[in-house]
Structures are given as C-alpha cells and as structure tokens.
Design a protein around this motif. Structure first.
Motif, PDB file in Angstrom:
ATOM      1  N   THR A 133       0.902  -1.441   0.307  1.00 54.69           N
ATOM      2  CA  THR A 133       0.135   0.223   0.039  1.00 54.69           C
ATOM      3  C   THR A 133       0.931   1.192   0.301  1.00 54.69           C
ATOM      4  OG1 THR A 133       0.025   0.488   2.490  1.00 54.69           O
ATOM      5  CG2 THR A 133      -1.432  -1.174   1.149  1.00 54.69           C
ATOM      6  N   ARG A 134       1.913   0.853   0.456  1.00 52.33           N
ATOM      7  CA  ARG A 134       2.671   2.461  -0.279  1.00 52.33           C
ATOM      8  C   ARG A 134       2.989   3.162  -0.765  1.00 52.33           C
ATOM      9  NH1 ARG A 134       8.644  -0.187   2.358  1.00 52.33           N
ATOM     10  NH2 ARG A 134       9.098  -1.321   0.534  1.00 52.33           N
ATOM     11  N   SER A 135       2.896   2.416  -2.200  1.00 52.41           N
ATOM     12  CA  SER A 135       2.944   3.242  -3.317  1.00 52.41           C
ATOM     13  C   SER A 135       1.607   3.775  -4.279  1.00 52.41           C
ATOM     14  CB  SER A 135       3.722   2.370  -4.036  1.00 52.41           C
ATOM     15  OG  SER A 135       2.511   0.934  -4.757  1.00 52.41           O
ATOM     16  N   LEU A 136       0.308   3.375  -2.465  1.00 52.22           N
ATOM     17  CA  LEU A 136      -0.098   3.584  -3.899  1.00 52.22           C
ATOM     18  C   LEU A 136      -1.087   5.091  -2.668  1.00 52.22           C
ATOM     19  CD1 LEU A 136      -2.609   0.087  -3.787  1.00 52.22           C
ATOM     20  CD2 LEU A 136      -1.654   1.652  -5.526  1.00 52.22           C
ATOM     21  N   SER A 137      -1.281   6.019  -4.324  1.00 50.25           N
ATOM     22  CA  SER A 137      -1.771   7.548  -3.154  1.00 50.25           C
ATOM     23  C   SER A 137      -3.429   6.937  -2.508  1.00 50.25           C
ATOM     24  CB  SER A 137      -2.316   8.363  -4.084  1.00 50.25           C
ATOM     25  OG  SER A 137      -3.376   8.422  -5.241  1.00 50.25           O
ATOM     26  N   ARG A 138      -3.310   8.639  -1.526  1.00 52.21           N
ATOM     27  CA  ARG A 138      -4.749   8.347  -1.292  1.00 52.21           C
ATOM     28  C   ARG A 138      -5.475   8.389  -2.146  1.00 52.21           C
ATOM     29  NH1 ARG A 138      -5.207  13.291   2.981  1.00 52.21           N
ATOM     30  NH2 ARG A 138      -3.445  12.422   4.059  1.00 52.21           N
ATOM     31  N   VAL A 144      -8.954   0.998  -3.761  1.00 54.26           N
ATOM     32  CA  VAL A 144      -8.168   0.182  -4.173  1.00 54.26           C
ATOM     33  C   VAL A 144      -8.559  -0.407  -2.056  1.00 54.26           C
ATOM     34  CG1 VAL A 144      -6.330  -1.107  -4.335  1.00 54.26           C
ATOM     35  CG2 VAL A 144      -6.946   0.013  -5.938  1.00 54.26           C
ATOM     36  N   ASP A 145      -9.068  -1.864  -2.894  1.00 55.77           N
ATOM     37  CA  ASP A 145      -9.121  -1.944  -0.926  1.00 55.77           C
ATOM     38  C   ASP A 145      -7.909  -3.203  -0.657  1.00 55.77           C
ATOM     39  OD1 ASP A 145      -9.118  -3.036   1.375  1.00 55.77           O
ATOM     40  OD2 ASP A 145     -10.332  -4.663   0.998  1.00 55.77           O
ATOM     41  N   VAL A 146      -6.962  -4.044   0.049  1.00 57.32           N
ATOM     42  CA  VAL A 146      -5.392  -4.498  -0.111  1.00 57.32           C
ATOM     43  C   VAL A 146      -5.610  -4.439   1.277  1.00 57.32           C
ATOM     44  CG1 VAL A 146      -3.082  -5.044   0.085  1.00 57.32           C
ATOM     45  CG2 VAL A 146      -4.143  -3.492  -1.846  1.00 57.32           C
ATOM     46  N   GLN A 147      -5.997  -5.953   1.223  1.00 54.83           N
ATOM     47  CA  GLN A 147      -5.314  -7.587   2.065  1.00 54.83           C
ATOM     48  C   GLN A 147      -4.398  -8.522   2.272  1.00 54.83           C
ATOM     49  OE1 GLN A 147      -9.546  -7.947   3.551  1.00 54.83           O
ATOM     50  NE2 GLN A 147     -10.795  -6.889   3.613  1.00 54.83           N
ATOM     51  N   VAL A 148      -4.082  -8.778   3.022  1.00 57.70           N
ATOM     52  CA  VAL A 148      -2.973 -10.148   2.929  1.00 57.70           C
ATOM     53  C   VAL A 148      -3.566 -10.861   4.502  1.00 57.70           C
ATOM     54  CG1 VAL A 148      -1.033 -11.069   3.631  1.00 57.70           C
ATOM     55  CG2 VAL A 148      -1.595  -9.104   2.447  1.00 57.70           C
ATOM     56  N   ASP A 175      -4.395   3.165 -15.780  1.00 54.37           N
ATOM     57  CA  ASP A 175      -3.348   2.228 -16.490  1.00 54.37           C
ATOM     58  C   ASP A 175      -2.478   3.314 -14.600  1.00 54.37           C
ATOM     59  OD1 ASP A 175      -4.218   2.158 -18.908  1.00 54.37           O
ATOM     60  OD2 ASP A 175      -3.697   3.915 -20.123  1.00 54.37           O
ATOM     61  N   MET A 176      -1.956   4.378 -13.760  1.00 59.60           N
ATOM     62  CA  MET A 176      -1.500   4.416 -13.276  1.00 59.60           C
ATOM     63  C   MET A 176      -1.586   3.467 -12.065  1.00 59.60           C
ATOM     64  SD  MET A 176       1.214   6.040 -12.411  1.00 59.60           S
ATOM     65  CE  MET A 176       0.788   7.622 -13.584  1.00 59.60           C
ATOM     66  N   THR A 177      -2.729   3.098 -11.482  1.00 59.11           N
ATOM     67  CA  THR A 177      -3.084   1.471 -10.540  1.00 59.11           C
ATOM     68  C   THR A 177      -2.511   0.553 -10.860  1.00 59.11           C
ATOM     69  OG1 THR A 177      -5.041   3.531  -9.592  1.00 59.11           O
ATOM     70  CG2 THR A 177      -4.361   1.082  -9.159  1.00 59.11           C
ATOM     71  N   LEU A 178      -2.468   0.427 -11.997  1.00 57.26           N
ATOM     72  CA  LEU A 178      -2.833  -0.915 -12.327  1.00 57.26           C
ATOM     73  C   LEU A 178      -0.931  -1.002 -12.970  1.00 57.26           C
ATOM     74  CD1 LEU A 178      -5.145  -1.899 -15.926  1.00 57.26           C
ATOM     75  CD2 LEU A 178      -4.071  -2.911 -13.427  1.00 57.26           C
ATOM     76  N   SER A 179      -0.282   0.021 -12.969  1.00 59.34           N
ATOM     77  CA  SER A 179       1.252   0.395 -13.580  1.00 59.34           C
ATOM     78  C   SER A 179       1.974  -0.191 -11.750  1.00 59.34           C
ATOM     79  CB  SER A 179       1.194   1.268 -13.718  1.00 59.34           C
ATOM     80  OG  SER A 179       1.784   2.550 -12.938  1.00 59.34           O
ATOM     81  N   LYS A 180       1.170   0.480 -11.378  1.00 55.89           N
ATOM     82  CA  LYS A 180       1.831   0.541  -9.697  1.00 55.89           C
ATOM     83  C   LYS A 180       1.280  -0.705  -9.030  1.00 55.89           C
ATOM     84  CE  LYS A 180       1.154   4.987  -7.760  1.00 55.89           C
ATOM     85  NZ  LYS A 180       0.489   5.572  -7.100  1.00 55.89           N
ATOM     86  N   ILE A 181       0.130  -1.933  -9.465  1.00 62.12           N
ATOM     87  CA  ILE A 181      -0.275  -2.956  -8.964  1.00 62.12           C
ATOM     88  C   ILE A 181       0.839  -3.763  -9.980  1.00 62.12           C
ATOM     89  CG2 ILE A 181      -1.936  -5.150  -9.065  1.00 62.12           C
ATOM     90  CD1 ILE A 181      -4.133  -2.477  -8.734  1.00 62.12           C
ATOM     91  N   ALA A 182       0.907  -4.211 -11.088  1.00 60.75           N
ATOM     92  CA  ALA A 182       1.563  -4.358 -11.678  1.00 60.75           C
ATOM     93  C   ALA A 182       3.329  -5.226 -11.423  1.00 60.75           C
ATOM     94  CB  ALA A 182       1.985  -3.969 -12.846  1.00 60.75           C
ATOM     95  N   LYS A 183       3.573  -3.163 -10.891  1.00 61.73           N
ATOM     96  CA  LYS A 183       4.963  -3.151 -10.270  1.00 61.73           C
ATOM     97  C   LYS A 183       4.956  -4.406  -8.704  1.00 61.73           C
ATOM     98  CE  LYS A 183       9.155  -1.887  -8.845  1.00 61.73           C
ATOM     99  NZ  LYS A 183       9.382  -2.560  -7.691  1.00 61.73           N
ATOM    100  N   ILE A 184       4.159  -4.806  -7.702  1.00 65.81           N
ATOM    101  CA  ILE A 184       4.166  -5.435  -7.013  1.00 65.81           C
ATOM    102  C   ILE A 184       3.916  -7.004  -7.021  1.00 65.81           C
ATOM    103  CG2 ILE A 184       2.270  -6.089  -5.105  1.00 65.81           C
ATOM    104  CD1 ILE A 184       1.118  -3.519  -4.714  1.00 65.81           C
ATOM    105  N   ILE A 185       3.390  -7.211  -8.731  1.00 62.49           N
ATOM    106  CA  ILE A 185       3.640  -8.283  -8.866  1.00 62.49           C
ATOM    107  C   ILE A 185       4.933  -8.978  -9.590  1.00 62.49           C
ATOM    108  CG2 ILE A 185       2.628  -9.816 -10.951  1.00 62.49           C
ATOM    109  CD1 ILE A 185      -0.544  -8.183 -10.573  1.00 62.49           C
TER     110      ILE A 185
END
Length: 292
Positions: A133-138, A144-148, A175-185
């Motif tokens: 979550t630290r790479s995602l903006s407010r 975007v809901d992130v859970q582990v 696009d911007m959000t998916l690019s960050k999620i792709a980086k996580i993947i």
C-alpha cells in the motif's frame, strides 16, 4: 389385687356386724370408709390404665428408636463403602498423575508453538500489507482495498475505477493504478496471480454480452491482457476467472452494496513451500513479560 380384696373384706365385715346388731354409728363409719376405698379403687384403675398407655407409648418409641438405629448402621456401612471406593480410586488416580502432567506440558508446548506461528503469520501479513500500500496514493486507496490473509494478497479494485461504464474495456484513469499493481506482482515474481471478476445482480443489456457471467469474465480477461501486454507480467503466472453475481460481499438491495459487489480482485498466492519460507523470515514477535 390387694386394693380389690381389702374393700371386699370391709364390706363382708360390715354385713356381719350389721347382722350381729352393730351400732348405727359404727355402720355409718364403715359405709363412709367403704365409699372412700371405692373412690381410691377407681383412681387406682384409672392410674393403671394410664400407666399401661404410657408403657405402650414407650414400647412404640423404643421400636422406632431401634429402627432408627438400624437405619443409621446401614447408612454408616454405605458411607464406609463409598469412602473405601474413593480411597481406591484416588490411589489409582495418583498412579496416572505424572502421566497427566506430562500430557498437559506437551499440550502447553503445542499451544505455545501455534501462538508463535500465528504471531509470525500476523507479522508477515502486516509487512506485506505495508509494502503493497505504500506506493498507492490516498485517492487510489479509496478505490483499492488491499488485504493479506495467511500470506495470500487480495487486491480489490472498484469497477468505476477500472472500466468504462457498462463495459469491460480498461479506462484511461486505471493505467496508473494498474502500473503500480503490476510492480507489486513483479516484486513477487514466483507467486501465482488470479484475476477474478465480480458483478452485482443487475442484468447486463449489451448485444455482445449475454449475462453477468460473461461481463465478469471479460473484465478479468481485460485486466490479465493489460498486465501482460502493457506491464510485462509473465502470462504463465496469470489466470482470468469470472464469478458473476454469485460471490457478493454486500447486500445487493442497496446502491452502496451493489457498488461494493462490482469489483475485480487480484489474488496473489505463494506456493506452500514459499509461504513457509516467508513465515520463517517474518519478524519475531515481541515477548511480553507477564505481570506479577
């Protein structure tokens, strides 16, 4: 018996005296004495009856006390028997106390192990969530809901952020959000990735989309292809799936509930051996000293 004989002898004597011509004064005296003796005799008979009644009552009481005594003896014997059994059982129980203590100690060690493992798992989940979550903006975190959970990463994306209205085409603002999620993947390169589409219960009315099953699957497929073609994620790691309206997380009777159900989930799952390795590398839980 003497009291009975005595008045009869007086009566006989008085008759004899009368026959012999005793004086009137003597006769009156004897008659008075006879009445007195008769009264005493009646009183004696009454006392005798009372005495017999008391004797009968005492005999009944004695019989009752004897029965009580017999009951007490039987109760005492039963208590003694119960005590003997308890002593025998206690003796047998003492033989197994040592074994029971060993079993309790083993159980406590196992419980401690489970608690430590859970603490490690919770620590791992917290670390992963922070990293994700630290790479995602407010603004992005609002959609975007992130859970582990147990080492599995669940990223839930709102449909109004990802797709054009009523469509399965990816919107420009996603696009911007998916690019960050792709980086996580890409950071978790050995993990499997499942893209899962979900809808609300409203039927879809598009000529090229038959129902919500189609819509949810097409939306998942759009995300998979974007991750592959635009962001270079290995397609061998990707799976697209649709669950239609049949995996709701909220009530479809409200607008807010429908909005929550219209989502796409990206599920990043480690293999079992990788998950165990992550647990071993998780921060050790802080040991809390119990209060005295």
């Amino acid at each position: 018996m003497k009291n009975i004989v005595f008045p009869m002898s007086i009566l006989t004597a008085s008759l004899l005296f009368t026959a012999c011509g005793v004086s009137k004064k003597t006769y009156v005296g004897l008659q008075t004495e006879y009445k007195t003796l008769q009264t005493q005799y009646q009183d004696s008979q009454l006392q005798l009856a009372e005495s017999r009644s008391r004797i009968k009552s005492l005999e009944d009481q004695l019989a009752s006390e004897r029965q009580n005594n017999a009951d007490l003896k039987a109760a005492y014997a039963a208590l003694q028997n119960s005590l003997d059994k308890s002593i025998n059982q206690n003796s047998q129980g003492n033989v197994n106390i040592s074994k029971l203590v060993d079993e309790i100690n083993a159980s406590n060690k196992y419980i401690k192990h489970l608690v430590e493992t859970k603490n490690k798992s919770d620590s791992l989940n917290l670390v992963l969530t922070n990293n994700l979550t630290r790479s995602l903006s407010r603004e992005e975190l609002q959609e975007v809901d992130v859970q582990v959970l147990k080492g599995v990463v669940y990223i839930s994306l709102a449909d109004n952020m990802l797709y054009k209205s009523g469509s399965y085409e990816i919107s420009d603002r996603a696009d911007m959000t998916l690019s960050k999620i792709a980086k996580i993947i890409q950071d978790y390169r050995d993990y499997e990735v499942l893209i899962e589409g979900n809808t609300d219960t409203d039927p879809i009315s598009k000529p090229n989309i038959r129902n919500n099953w189609d819509l949810s699957t097409l939306r998942a497929s759009s995300v998979v292809q974007a991750l592959q073609t635009k962001y270079g994620v290995d397609p061998k790691r990707l799976t697209a799936g649709g669950r239609g309206e049949y995996n709701p997380i909220a009530d479809n009777s409200t607008a807010l509930g429908k909005q929550r159900n219209r989502r796409t989930q990206i599920i990043i799952t480690p293999k079992l051996d990788q998950f165990m390795e992550l647990i071993d590398k998780a921060p050790e839980p802080t040991e809390v000293t119990p209060e005295q």
